[in-house]
Design a protein around this motif. Structure first.
Motif, PDB file in Angstrom:
ATOM      1  N   ILE A 186       0.950  -1.224  -0.051  1.00 32.89           N
ATOM      2  CA  ILE A 186       0.029   0.123   0.027  1.00 32.89           C
ATOM      3  C   ILE A 186       0.760   1.198   0.057  1.00 32.89           C
ATOM      4  O   ILE A 186       0.684   2.283  -0.812  1.00 32.89           O
ATOM      5  CB  ILE A 186      -0.971   0.121   1.193  1.00 32.89           C
ATOM      6  CG1 ILE A 186      -2.124  -1.016   0.997  1.00 32.89           C
ATOM      7  CG2 ILE A 186      -1.764   1.428   1.427  1.00 32.89           C
ATOM      8  CD1 ILE A 186      -3.141  -1.220   2.221  1.00 32.89           C
ATOM      9  N   HIS A 187       1.836   1.281   0.797  1.00 33.60           N
ATOM     10  CA  HIS A 187       2.985   2.416   0.789  1.00 33.60           C
ATOM     11  C   HIS A 187       3.373   2.840  -0.426  1.00 33.60           C
ATOM     12  O   HIS A 187       3.267   3.859  -1.099  1.00 33.60           O
ATOM     13  CB  HIS A 187       3.970   1.945   1.937  1.00 33.60           C
ATOM     14  CG  HIS A 187       5.096   3.106   1.806  1.00 33.60           C
ATOM     15  ND1 HIS A 187       5.116   4.235   2.543  1.00 33.60           N
ATOM     16  CD2 HIS A 187       6.317   3.156   1.168  1.00 33.60           C
ATOM     17  CE1 HIS A 187       6.126   4.849   2.472  1.00 33.60           C
ATOM     18  NE2 HIS A 187       6.846   4.213   1.472  1.00 33.60           N
ATOM     19  N   SER A 237       2.270   5.709  -3.285  1.00 31.34           N
ATOM     20  CA  SER A 237       3.552   6.743  -3.388  1.00 31.34           C
ATOM     21  C   SER A 237       3.476   7.012  -5.082  1.00 31.34           C
ATOM     22  O   SER A 237       3.500   7.955  -5.442  1.00 31.34           O
ATOM     23  CB  SER A 237       4.898   6.390  -2.579  1.00 31.34           C
ATOM     24  OG  SER A 237       4.691   6.359  -1.424  1.00 31.34           O
ATOM     25  N   ARG A 238       3.614   5.830  -5.753  1.00 34.99           N
ATOM     26  CA  ARG A 238       3.491   5.883  -7.182  1.00 34.99           C
ATOM     27  C   ARG A 238       2.342   6.245  -7.901  1.00 34.99           C
ATOM     28  O   ARG A 238       2.624   7.048  -8.950  1.00 34.99           O
ATOM     29  CB  ARG A 238       3.976   4.209  -7.777  1.00 34.99           C
ATOM     30  CG  ARG A 238       5.367   3.775  -7.440  1.00 34.99           C
ATOM     31  CD  ARG A 238       6.377   4.476  -8.253  1.00 34.99           C
ATOM     32  NE  ARG A 238       7.666   4.064  -8.429  1.00 34.99           N
ATOM     33  CZ  ARG A 238       8.896   4.689  -8.396  1.00 34.99           C
ATOM     34  NH1 ARG A 238       8.668   5.917  -8.742  1.00 34.99           N
ATOM     35  NH2 ARG A 238       9.972   4.102  -8.572  1.00 34.99           N
ATOM     36  N   LYS A 239       1.457   5.834  -7.430  1.00 36.43           N
ATOM     37  CA  LYS A 239       0.313   6.249  -8.174  1.00 36.43           C
ATOM     38  C   LYS A 239      -0.166   7.954  -8.003  1.00 36.43           C
ATOM     39  O   LYS A 239      -0.524   8.684  -8.880  1.00 36.43           O
ATOM     40  CB  LYS A 239      -1.054   5.688  -7.879  1.00 36.43           C
ATOM     41  CG  LYS A 239      -1.019   4.095  -8.367  1.00 36.43           C
ATOM     42  CD  LYS A 239      -2.160   3.323  -7.942  1.00 36.43           C
ATOM     43  CE  LYS A 239      -1.971   1.762  -8.449  1.00 36.43           C
ATOM     44  NZ  LYS A 239      -3.310   1.105  -7.992  1.00 36.43           N
ATOM     45  N   LEU A 240       0.329   8.240  -6.694  1.00 40.86           N
ATOM     46  CA  LEU A 240       0.156   9.817  -6.474  1.00 40.86           C
ATOM     47  C   LEU A 240       1.056  10.474  -7.370  1.00 40.86           C
ATOM     48  O   LEU A 240       0.842  11.485  -7.810  1.00 40.86           O
ATOM     49  CB  LEU A 240       0.514  10.143  -4.919  1.00 40.86           C
ATOM     50  CG  LEU A 240       0.097  11.545  -4.485  1.00 40.86           C
ATOM     51  CD1 LEU A 240      -1.308  11.823  -4.540  1.00 40.86           C
ATOM     52  CD2 LEU A 240       0.416  11.386  -2.928  1.00 40.86           C
ATOM     53  N   GLU A 241       2.480  10.012  -7.334  1.00 42.26           N
ATOM     54  CA  GLU A 241       3.456  10.721  -8.178  1.00 42.26           C
ATOM     55  C   GLU A 241       2.952  10.623  -9.597  1.00 42.26           C
ATOM     56  O   GLU A 241       3.050  11.798 -10.462  1.00 42.26           O
ATOM     57  CB  GLU A 241       4.703  10.046  -8.106  1.00 42.26           C
ATOM     58  CG  GLU A 241       5.923  10.739  -8.858  1.00 42.26           C
ATOM     59  CD  GLU A 241       7.309  10.080  -8.381  1.00 42.26           C
ATOM     60  OE1 GLU A 241       8.158  10.737  -8.896  1.00 42.26           O
ATOM     61  OE2 GLU A 241       7.346   9.269  -7.812  1.00 42.26           O
ATOM     62  N   VAL A 247       0.381  13.268 -10.378  1.00 37.39           N
ATOM     63  CA  VAL A 247       0.762  14.600 -10.541  1.00 37.39           C
ATOM     64  C   VAL A 247       1.264  14.841 -11.847  1.00 37.39           C
ATOM     65  O   VAL A 247       0.878  15.981 -12.682  1.00 37.39           O
ATOM     66  CB  VAL A 247       1.789  14.805  -9.501  1.00 37.39           C
ATOM     67  CG1 VAL A 247       2.443  16.344  -9.755  1.00 37.39           C
ATOM     68  CG2 VAL A 247       1.124  14.936  -8.298  1.00 37.39           C
ATOM     69  N   ARG A 248       2.031  13.912 -12.559  1.00 34.97           N
ATOM     70  CA  ARG A 248       2.594  13.935 -14.016  1.00 34.97           C
ATOM     71  C   ARG A 248       1.303  13.996 -14.825  1.00 34.97           C
ATOM     72  O   ARG A 248       1.676  14.492 -16.022  1.00 34.97           O
ATOM     73  CB  ARG A 248       3.634  12.821 -14.287  1.00 34.97           C
ATOM     74  CG  ARG A 248       4.591  12.789 -12.959  1.00 34.97           C
ATOM     75  CD  ARG A 248       5.616  11.657 -13.463  1.00 34.97           C
ATOM     76  NE  ARG A 248       6.186  11.708 -14.792  1.00 34.97           N
ATOM     77  CZ  ARG A 248       7.202  10.781 -15.187  1.00 34.97           C
ATOM     78  NH1 ARG A 248       7.713   9.961 -14.097  1.00 34.97           N
ATOM     79  NH2 ARG A 248       7.749  11.101 -16.438  1.00 34.97           N
ATOM     80  N   THR A 249       0.293  13.356 -14.721  1.00 40.18           N
ATOM     81  CA  THR A 249      -0.636  13.518 -15.681  1.00 40.18           C
ATOM     82  C   THR A 249      -1.696  14.733 -15.461  1.00 40.18           C
ATOM     83  O   THR A 249      -2.720  14.655 -16.382  1.00 40.18           O
ATOM     84  CB  THR A 249      -1.423  12.159 -15.810  1.00 40.18           C
ATOM     85  OG1 THR A 249      -1.971  11.764 -14.438  1.00 40.18           O
ATOM     86  CG2 THR A 249      -0.293  10.914 -16.088  1.00 40.18           C
ATOM     87  N   LEU A 250      -1.536  15.570 -14.608  1.00 39.26           N
ATOM     88  CA  LEU A 250      -2.357  16.558 -14.451  1.00 39.26           C
ATOM     89  C   LEU A 250      -2.149  17.553 -15.591  1.00 39.26           C
ATOM     90  O   LEU A 250      -1.303  17.453 -16.450  1.00 39.26           O
ATOM     91  CB  LEU A 250      -1.934  17.419 -13.347  1.00 39.26           C
ATOM     92  CG  LEU A 250      -2.414  16.859 -12.064  1.00 39.26           C
ATOM     93  CD1 LEU A 250      -1.763  17.614 -10.905  1.00 39.26           C
ATOM     94  CD2 LEU A 250      -3.780  16.657 -11.937  1.00 39.26           C
ATOM     95  N   PRO A 251      -3.257  18.486 -16.138  1.00 35.89           N
ATOM     96  CA  PRO A 251      -3.190  19.243 -17.202  1.00 35.89           C
ATOM     97  C   PRO A 251      -1.657  20.160 -17.227  1.00 35.89           C
ATOM     98  O   PRO A 251      -1.485  20.580 -16.134  1.00 35.89           O
ATOM     99  CB  PRO A 251      -4.420  20.130 -17.012  1.00 35.89           C
ATOM    100  CG  PRO A 251      -5.382  19.204 -16.293  1.00 35.89           C
ATOM    101  CD  PRO A 251      -4.264  18.372 -15.353  1.00 35.89           C
ATOM    102  N   LEU A 272       9.491   6.909 -13.929  1.00 40.38           N
ATOM    103  CA  LEU A 272       9.587   7.520 -12.558  1.00 40.38           C
ATOM    104  C   LEU A 272      10.845   7.247 -11.894  1.00 40.38           C
ATOM    105  O   LEU A 272      11.495   6.363 -11.890  1.00 40.38           O
ATOM    106  CB  LEU A 272       8.372   6.870 -11.543  1.00 40.38           C
ATOM    107  CG  LEU A 272       6.915   7.211 -12.086  1.00 40.38           C
ATOM    108  CD1 LEU A 272       5.946   6.377 -11.223  1.00 40.38           C
ATOM    109  CD2 LEU A 272       6.652   9.033 -12.160  1.00 40.38           C
ATOM    110  N   PRO A 273      11.250   8.182 -11.162  1.00 37.91           N
ATOM    111  CA  PRO A 273      12.350   8.196 -10.210  1.00 37.91           C
ATOM    112  C   PRO A 273      12.300   7.101  -9.394  1.00 37.91           C
ATOM    113  O   PRO A 273      11.148   6.650  -8.674  1.00 37.91           O
ATOM    114  CB  PRO A 273      12.862   9.345  -9.691  1.00 37.91           C
ATOM    115  CG  PRO A 273      11.434  10.308  -9.732  1.00 37.91           C
ATOM    116  CD  PRO A 273      10.727   9.708 -10.768  1.00 37.91           C
ATOM    117  N   PRO A 274      13.455   6.479  -8.588  1.00 38.97           N
ATOM    118  CA  PRO A 274      13.421   5.775  -7.504  1.00 38.97           C
ATOM    119  C   PRO A 274      12.348   6.371  -6.132  1.00 38.97           C
ATOM    120  O   PRO A 274      12.404   7.558  -5.980  1.00 38.97           O
ATOM    121  CB  PRO A 274      14.642   5.401  -6.916  1.00 38.97           C
ATOM    122  CG  PRO A 274      15.507   5.744  -8.271  1.00 38.97           C
ATOM    123  CD  PRO A 274      14.869   6.808  -8.846  1.00 38.97           C
TER     124      PRO A 274
END
Length: 276
Positions: free
Chosen positions: A222-223, A227-231, A234-238, A255-257
């Motif tokens: 879950i952690h 973290s990955r999906k939230l990052e 953000v990258r796919t926002l308009p 995505l970075p580590p």
């Protein structure tokens, strides 16, 4: 040194609490803050605590002592309604604070504590209460379906965005876990392991209970996923007007580590008895 959250949805109640009580550079201490009072088929309660540890331990011990005394006229087992239980818990909390203060061993340290009480009495719906140091309390509502104590600000945004009465019980539990994880990420005074308990409406018992360590596969998954999906979100926002068009999935840069995850705390030495 605490973060606890209780959530009330149509399907039942979710409780989640960290276990850190001290976080100096060379002294990390762990104590249980989620306490279960389970009387299957009759009633079930969970109490989560924040504040002076001596006060909260004294209050929980008094609640348990009274409940186990068949001759007690006032206990968790004698009241017919949950709001009466909340008033009683407030009285026990105030008395415990007074005793801790009168002991004269705290040298000006505050003996105040705050509790979250939730549960169900047979014949009623489950309910959730925040019990203040003065002994008064407020109940969760459809407009405010969750209650927090301790370091609440870091884990609040996901609760505000997701939690509503019709949220599924397990989804609410996942939100609680992410809320704890976000707080642990941002505040050293809140730490692993995490205790979670669920009460499904009508069960009149603890439906599920689990402790999650830093190396527990569920917590790790879950952690990392959050973290990955939230990052990635953000990258796919308009895009801003001056940016090039968003690249396709195939062309997007990797995505970075992930930043390092904090290691697990030491095991609660009182976990077997669920008491400290």
């Amino acid at each position: 040194m605490t973060y606890c959250v209780g959530i009330e949805v149509d399907e039942g109640l979710v409780f989640a609490a960290d276990t850190r009580t001290n976080a100096s550079l060379d002294d990390v201490r762990v104590h249980r803050k989620l306490h279960v009072f389970d009387y299957p088929g009759e009633r079930v309660f969970v109490v989560m605590s924040s504040g002076n540890l001596a006060t909260t331990q004294l209050a929980v011990s008094r609640l348990r002592r009274d409940a186990e005394d068949p001759s007690a006229t006032r206990s968790l087992r004698t009241f017919r309604h949950l709001f009466e239980v909340a008033e009683y818990v407030g009285e026990v909390l105030v008395a415990s604070q007074v005793q801790a203060y009168d002991s004269g061993q705290h040298g000006g340290v505050s003996t105040q504590a705050t509790l979250i009480l939730g549960g169900q009495v047979a014949g009623e719906r489950p309910g959730l209460y925040l019990v203040y140091p003065l002994g008064n309390c407020i109940a969760a509502s459809p407009e405010t379906p969750y209650l927090q104590i301790g370091e609440s600000k870091y884990g609040k945004p996901i609760l505000d965005r997701i939690i509503r009465p019709e949220t599924a019980l397990e989804d609410a539990a996942r939100c609680a876990l992410v809320s704890l994880d976000s707080t642990i990420r941002s505040n050293l005074s809140v730490g692993l392991p995490i205790d979670i308990a669920l009460i499904r409406a009508g069960d009149l018992r603890i439906s599920q209970q689990v402790r999650l360590e830093g190396d527990t596969p569920l917590y790790a998954d879950i952690h990392d996923n959050w973290s990955r999906k939230l990052e990635n979100a953000v990258r796919t926002l308009p895009r801003f007007p001056w940016e090039p068009a968003l690249a396709t999935t195939e062309e997007a840069a990797p995505l970075p580590p992930l930043p390092p995850r904090r290691g697990p705390s030491r095991q609660d030495p009182g976990d077997q008895s669920a008491q400290q």
